[in-house]
Design a protein around this motif. Structure first.
Motif, short mmCIF file in Angstrom:
data_model
loop_
_atom_site.label_atom_id
_atom_site.label_comp_id
_atom_site.label_asym_id
_atom_site.label_seq_id
_atom_site.Cartn_x
_atom_site.Cartn_y
_atom_site.Cartn_z
N LEU A 325 0.96 -1.09 -0.06
CA LEU A 325 0.00 0.07 -0.03
C LEU A 325 0.89 1.11 -0.02
O LEU A 325 0.30 2.42 -0.27
CB LEU A 325 -1.16 0.05 1.21
CG LEU A 325 -1.73 -1.15 1.15
CD1 LEU A 325 -2.78 -0.97 2.40
CD2 LEU A 325 -3.07 -1.01 0.16
N PRO A 345 -0.84 -4.75 -4.04
CA PRO A 345 -1.58 -5.61 -3.14
C PRO A 345 -2.09 -7.11 -3.45
O PRO A 345 -1.87 -7.92 -2.75
CB PRO A 345 -2.69 -4.69 -2.51
CG PRO A 345 -2.16 -3.31 -2.95
CD PRO A 345 -1.31 -3.53 -4.07
N MET A 363 -10.66 0.93 6.34
CA MET A 363 -9.68 0.11 5.35
C MET A 363 -10.11 -1.12 5.19
O MET A 363 -10.01 -1.76 3.82
CB MET A 363 -8.23 0.53 5.51
CG MET A 363 -7.48 0.16 4.53
SD MET A 363 -5.67 0.17 5.04
CE MET A 363 -4.98 1.69 4.16
N THR B 232 -17.50 -1.28 -4.59
CA THR B 232 -16.69 -1.28 -3.64
C THR B 232 -15.91 0.03 -3.42
O THR B 232 -15.82 0.69 -2.53
CB THR B 232 -15.59 -2.58 -3.43
OG1 THR B 232 -16.22 -3.68 -3.53
CG2 THR B 232 -14.68 -2.34 -2.28
N ARG B 235 -18.18 2.78 -2.32
CA ARG B 235 -18.62 2.64 -0.85
C ARG B 235 -17.44 2.97 -0.04
O ARG B 235 -17.33 3.60 1.24
CB ARG B 235 -19.04 1.34 -0.39
CG ARG B 235 -20.36 1.28 -1.19
CD ARG B 235 -21.38 0.06 -0.67
NE ARG B 235 -22.63 0.13 -1.22
CZ ARG B 235 -23.64 -0.70 -0.70
NH1 ARG B 235 -23.49 -1.14 0.45
NH2 ARG B 235 -24.81 -0.44 -1.53
N ASN B 236 -16.21 2.50 -0.31
CA ASN B 236 -15.16 2.83 0.50
C ASN B 236 -13.68 2.45 -0.27
O ASN B 236 -13.28 1.39 -0.54
CB ASN B 236 -15.04 1.93 1.70
CG ASN B 236 -13.77 2.14 2.73
OD1 ASN B 236 -13.02 2.75 2.39
ND2 ASN B 236 -13.94 1.50 3.76
N ARG B 238 -10.82 3.22 0.17
CA ARG B 238 -9.55 2.91 0.51
C ARG B 238 -9.72 1.12 0.78
O ARG B 238 -8.66 0.61 0.85
CB ARG B 238 -9.39 3.54 2.08
CG ARG B 238 -9.02 4.92 2.14
CD ARG B 238 -8.81 5.45 3.51
NE ARG B 238 -7.64 4.86 4.19
CZ ARG B 238 -7.93 4.55 5.45
NH1 ARG B 238 -8.95 5.09 6.32
NH2 ARG B 238 -6.86 4.13 6.46
N ALA B 239 -10.83 0.74 1.06
CA ALA B 239 -10.92 -0.82 1.12
C ALA B 239 -10.51 -1.23 -0.18
O ALA B 239 -10.07 -2.44 -0.24
CB ALA B 239 -12.20 -1.22 1.58
N GLU B 241 -8.51 0.04 -2.37
CA GLU B 241 -7.13 -0.02 -2.54
C GLU B 241 -6.46 -1.07 -1.74
O GLU B 241 -5.54 -1.33 -2.30
CB GLU B 241 -6.55 1.60 -2.44
CG GLU B 241 -7.17 2.66 -3.51
CD GLU B 241 -6.80 4.07 -2.95
OE1 GLU B 241 -6.99 4.89 -3.78
OE2 GLU B 241 -6.80 4.22 -1.65
N PHE B 242 -6.98 -1.06 -0.63
CA PHE B 242 -6.30 -2.28 0.37
C PHE B 242 -6.24 -3.47 -0.43
O PHE B 242 -5.45 -4.13 -0.30
CB PHE B 242 -7.47 -2.26 1.59
CG PHE B 242 -7.35 -3.43 2.34
CD1 PHE B 242 -5.94 -3.55 3.46
CD2 PHE B 242 -8.02 -4.31 2.59
CE1 PHE B 242 -5.91 -4.39 4.23
CE2 PHE B 242 -7.87 -5.73 3.14
CZ PHE B 242 -6.73 -5.51 4.16
N THR B 243 -7.51 -3.81 -1.25
CA THR B 243 -7.38 -5.22 -1.72
C THR B 243 -6.62 -5.17 -3.01
O THR B 243 -6.26 -6.05 -3.64
CB THR B 243 -8.81 -5.49 -2.33
OG1 THR B 243 -9.69 -4.72 -1.35
CG2 THR B 243 -9.07 -6.98 -2.58
N GLY B 244 -6.27 -3.91 -3.62
CA GLY B 244 -5.54 -3.75 -5.00
C GLY B 244 -6.45 -3.63 -6.12
O GLY B 244 -5.97 -3.87 -7.30
N MET B 245 -7.60 -3.19 -5.88
CA MET B 245 -8.43 -2.95 -7.10
C MET B 245 -7.92 -1.77 -7.95
O MET B 245 -7.49 -0.81 -7.19
CB MET B 245 -9.90 -2.54 -6.54
CG MET B 245 -10.86 -3.94 -6.12
SD MET B 245 -12.26 -3.28 -5.82
CE MET B 245 -12.94 -4.86 -4.89
N PRO B 246 -8.19 -1.95 -9.28
CA PRO B 246 -7.72 -0.92 -10.21
C PRO B 246 -8.46 0.60 -10.07
O PRO B 246 -9.27 0.63 -11.00
CB PRO B 246 -7.63 -1.43 -11.51
CG PRO B 246 -8.52 -2.50 -11.50
CD PRO B 246 -8.59 -3.06 -9.99
N GLU B 388 -19.18 6.06 4.45
CA GLU B 388 -17.96 6.00 3.94
C GLU B 388 -17.70 6.69 2.48
O GLU B 388 -18.29 6.26 1.56
CB GLU B 388 -17.36 4.44 3.61
CG GLU B 388 -17.24 3.82 4.70
CD GLU B 388 -17.81 2.25 4.89
OE1 GLU B 388 -18.78 2.05 3.89
OE2 GLU B 388 -17.49 1.50 5.47
#
Lengths: 527, 391
Positions: A325, A345, A363, B232, B235-236, B238-239, B241-246, B388
């Motif tokens: 991240l 990630p 997060m 996703t 709605r959030n 950061r979540a 990005e946390f998973t690595g979605m583009p 969020e």
């Protein structure tokens, strides 16, 4: 141990000869609950004119909550506050400031694009109606010289250094007639030279008969600047002592506590091979300042490496570089022999790295979405949930039900939104999900923060079981007890670097406590 | 900061903000919003000296009481559903496309360009015109999408300003090079020789296209991997990005899709009802689409309903404009509806609760817990809609 500098002689109050009218503030049996947390449990606090009173404690000890109650930001659930003997119940910070109580928050509340003078005059009833820059600058100059604090009144806030911004904050509070000044972790943002200057200001304010509350978790600073110290731990008051009768060791003991509440968890000694090898890793914080400085660490199979330290010393950034991240500015991260310094990630998740983030709601989870939506967050892209572009909602629900069962998340069905779950259930869901992918390394950041005792024990148990199954765990926590119970090895972080590394068996609570407060290891006698 | 009881103990009731809105409360809020807006408009019209109830009766009769009225409303609904979908697609990701109006005009322009310059068999021609329109709409949002995705430049301003450029662009062609010199109209192009076939009477099959697209989007959002990513991110972030979605790529795709749908609306208008491109082909459909999407809370299926609702209102307004009520009044009524819907959205998340001692022990495990731990309380109170919101 007595404070060492020359500042200490001027204006020190002989607290021994107290008289009733010297007491400016008395807080009695203050209680404050937040959902899931009891922040203050029957805390007493007393503040006298002319003293610098330090409020010492770890993060989450309840220091800031207590002072937010005093300055009118929060209202206590129970307890009484007396100012100069009169009972008060502030409903807003404005009422508190009218009664002479002002706070300088850790994160400044200034308008970046306005000048120092304008910021001082914002929302102040004594601001003249016909303002002009010249007039405001003049008035500000007067305030500056009155308190011996110097700032260019016309400079915009963003042009000022952090220390100068802090002075603007202090003047804003003092100009409104504060007799009681609360400073929340004022040195956290300052450079050493600015700290010296701040201490001079604090001492002179006390000398003028005001009272200053100095919130900190840094032992040396507290010893240097304060007259008295109140220590909070876990929302309770532990002690109030005269600074002259304290030394670092006793303070560390009071702050960290001694009783081990939780039993040591069972352990399987393994000498596995290295999973993660961090070499001289550097990274920047969100504000672009160095947050990790040459961090080198190894996590082996079947071990929990505990990272102790006060929050804000690079722990979050450490977790983020390990999970893709946050970019590295230097150094390498090698996982199972492969250089993954620049991996995404998703790539790291495939390499078997799971992450229980510090901010589970912000997060780790999508609060407004269902349990199913959250359960599949890490594996939505692969079969059987997704085949090609199509996502199979039935498979997703099946996956979620399996996870809910395995991780013991108590929900009526998997369609309920995650925000309806209790904190413990949210964390079980998140931890369970991450452990499914963390076949090699689990990065757990404050995994039990905000959880009640039972949920805390459960989360700890599953993390230890995960370790016992052969995975490596990097446990970042500001709760030293947690680290001591769970970790096999302990690293101490301070200001972006690792300043100590211990085998858990050789770890000394007091020494770690001292190092968390910034003390370098004096010798290697503990190794 | 925590929302705290500030009333004295003698009054035990207070408004408490809840985290999130239940679906029923959201629906009720919208219904009440529409009703309130209509009542207030009625009062104002009455005060303005016109018989409001009488006008309302006539409006209802003229729209819902006759086949012709219903067909007219259906035509308006076609455009409103499409622009509504265009805005809704972006809203799923908490992006505001205020530029559907301009994208619609550009779509109409591209369809016209092909329609009046190329001859060919009907079906390929329609496909070509629709494709060109979708591409033109997407192209019109490309720059706002790029600067939003890569530099986080506020899309509200960029998309809005491009509307005016698009209208001027269309005016240039309709009054200049493509002006119909044979018939001698001043502000419109040659007639496009291809017409969308009729469904019933004056209503053409565009309404089916709009509904099919809505249903298609429903499936995309609920049954595809990409739809999951978009939801996703909305709605959030950061979540996600946390998973690595583009995230960046999906912002681009969503905005281009949004532009394409609005562009298609332009092609349907110009081949279905207007037949000639001019600066007057849109009844502010792009802006009304914002209201439609907001009323539908970005749900594609609800967009169909909201589109019809606004179409009925708009048609009533057009009828009433012959009875002395200005079209501006109808636009004002629409604005009121949006305003009340926005207020309702916030109001729906409040409950009147009795002041009782709150404790951590009260929330049973697994049961509802209307609170968040201390760290996140500030975020929950400050955000506008579901909690969020990425900043």
């Amino acid at each position: 141990m007595t404070p060492s500098s020359s500042l200490t002689t001027e204006g020190k109050l002989e607290v021994g000869e107290e008289t009733r009218d010297q007491i400016l503030v008395e807080m009695r049996a203050i209680w404050k609950r937040f959902p899931g947390v009891i922040a203050n449990q029957g805390v007493d606090f007393e503040l006298r004119a002319g003293e610098v009173h330090a409020l010492l404690g770890e993060n989450g000890a309840g220091k800031t909550t207590l002072m937010n109650i005093l300055c009118g930001s929060y209202r206590p659930d129970a307890g009484a506050i007396f100012i100069k003997g009169e009972s008060v119940g502030f409903k807003s910070p404005a009422q508190a400031i009218a009664a002479g109580v002002g706070i300088v928050h850790q994160h400044f509340r200034l308008v970046e694009k306005l000048s120092a003078a304008e910021n001082i005059h914002l929302g102040w009833e004594q601001t003249p109606w016909d303002i002009s820059m010249t007039k405001l600058a003049e008035r500000t100059q007067q305030i500056c010289s009155e308190y011996g604090l110097h700032v260019d009144p016309r400079a915009k806030i963003w042009q000022l250094s952090t220390g100068e911004q802090q002075r603007v904050e202090i003047m804003r509070v003092l100009a409104r007639g504060a007799r009681i000044l609360i400073m929340d972790e004022p040195t956290a943002v300052l450079a050493p030279i600015e700290t010296v200057e701040l201490f001079r200001v604090i001492r002179s304010l006390a000398a003028s008969g005001r009272a200053v509350v100095f919130i900190s978790h840094k032992l040396d600073e507290v010893l240097e600047v304060s007259d008295r110290i109140t220590v909070l731990r876990g929302g309770r008051k532990v002690a109030t002592r005269l600074t002259s009768k304290c030394d670092r060791r006793t303070l560390a003991r009071l702050m960290i506590g001694q009783e081990v509440v939780f039993h040591k968890l069972d352990k399987v000694p393994v000498d596995g091979k290295t999973i993660v090898d961090l070499q001289d890793v550097c990274a920047l914080s969100d504000r672009g300042l160095p947050a990790l400085i040459d961090v080198s660490l190894r996590v082996k199979e079947g071990e929990i490496l505990g990272v102790a330290g006060v929050a804000g010393n690079g722990q979050r950034e450490l977790a983020e570089v390990l999970t893709g991240l946050r970019p590295l500015t230097r150094g390498t991260i090698i996982i199972d022999g492969e250089d993954l310094s620049r991996a995404s990630p998703i790539r790291l998740a495939r390499a078997g790295v799971g992450h229980i983030p510090e901010d589970r709601i912000g997060m780790g989870l999508v609060r407004s979405a269902s349990v199913t939506h959250n359960a599949i967050l890490r594996e939505y892209w692969k079969p059987p949930i997704s085949v090609g572009a199509r996502m199979d909602n039935r498979e997703a629900a099946k996956f979620a039900r399996k996870l809910v069962k395995k991780a013991d998340v108590r929900v009526p069905n998997v369609r309920v939104p995650v925000r309806n779950l209790s904190g413990g259930n949210q964390q079980r869901l998140l931890a369970g999900r991450e452990m499914l992918i963390a076949s090699r390394l689990l990065v757990a950041v404050h995994p039990t923060r905000g959880l009640d005792v039972a949920a805390t024990e459960e989360v700890r148990k599953v993390i230890v079981e995960h370790r016992n199954a052969g995975s490596g765990v990097l446990l970042i926590s500001e709760d030293l007890d947690e680290i001591l119970i769970m970790a096999d090895r302990i690293a101490v972080m301070y200001e972006g670097g690792i300043i100590g590394l211990f085998e858990a068996s050789a770890a000394d609570r007091e020494e770690i406590g001292l190092m968390m407060g910034g003390a370098r290891p004096a010798s290697d006698t503990h190794r | 900061m925590k929302a705290e009881p500030s009333s004295p103990r003698t009054f035990p009731w207070r408004l408490q903000r809840q985290i999130g809105v239940t679906p029923w409360a959201g629906l009720l809020a919208r219904g009440v919003a529409v009703l309130l807006a209509l009542i207030i408009s009625g009062v104002v019209i009455e005060l303005g000296g016109l018989p409001a109830i009488d006008l309302a009766k006539r409006a209802i009769e003229s729209t819902l009481g006759s086949a012709y009225g219903l067909q007219q409303a259906g035509l308006l609904a076609t455009s409103l559903i499409l622009t509504g979908l265009s805005v809704a697609v972006c809203m799923r990701m908490r992006i505001w496309n205020i530029g559907a109006e301009g994208q619609l005009f550009m779509g109409a322009w591209a369809a016209t360009a092909i329609g009046i310059h190329i001859e060919g068999p009907v079906i390929p021609m329609f496909l070509a015109m629709f494709l060109a329109a979708a591409m033109a709409g997407a192209l019109w949002i490309l720059v706002p999408a790029l600067v939003r995705a890569y530099w986080n430049v506020n899309e509200i301003i960029t998309t809005l300003l491009l509307n005016f450029v698009a209208i001027l662009f269309v005016n240039h062609f309709s009054m200049g090079p493509w002006r119909d010199r044979v018939v001698g109209v001043l502000t419109a192009t040659y007639r496009i020789p291809y017409e969308l076939p009729s469904l019933v009477g004056t209503l053409h099959i565009g309404i089916l296209i709009a509904i099919l697209i809505a249903i298609g989007l429903y499936f995309v959002f609920n049954n595809t991997r990409w739809g999951y990513e978009v939801t996703t991110i909305g709605r959030n972030r950061r979540a996600a990005e946390f998973t690595g979605m583009p995230v960046t790529r999906n912002i681009l795709i969503v905005m281009l899709l949004s532009g394409a749908i609005a562009g298609l609306a332009g092609a349907i208008i110009v081949t279905g009802t207007a037949h000639r491109l001019s600066g007057f082909i849109s009844n502010e459909y792009g802006y009304s689409g914002i209201i439609v999407a907001a009323l539908a809370n970005a749900s594609p299926i609800a967009t169909i309903i909201a589109g019809f609702l606004l179409a009925v209102l708009l048609n009533a307004g057009i009828v009433l404009s012959t009875q002395g009520l200005s079209v501006n009044a109808v636009i004002a009524i629409n604005g009121l509806i949006l305003l009340f819907a926005a207020i309702g959205e916030v109001a729906a998340s409040y409950r009147l609760v009795r002041d009782v001692e709150e404790g951590p022990g009260e929330s049973p495990i697994g049961g509802p817990q209307w609170g968040t731990p201390v760290e996140s309380a500030a975020g929950a109170v400050d955000t506008g809609q579901g909690g969020e919101v990425e900043t």
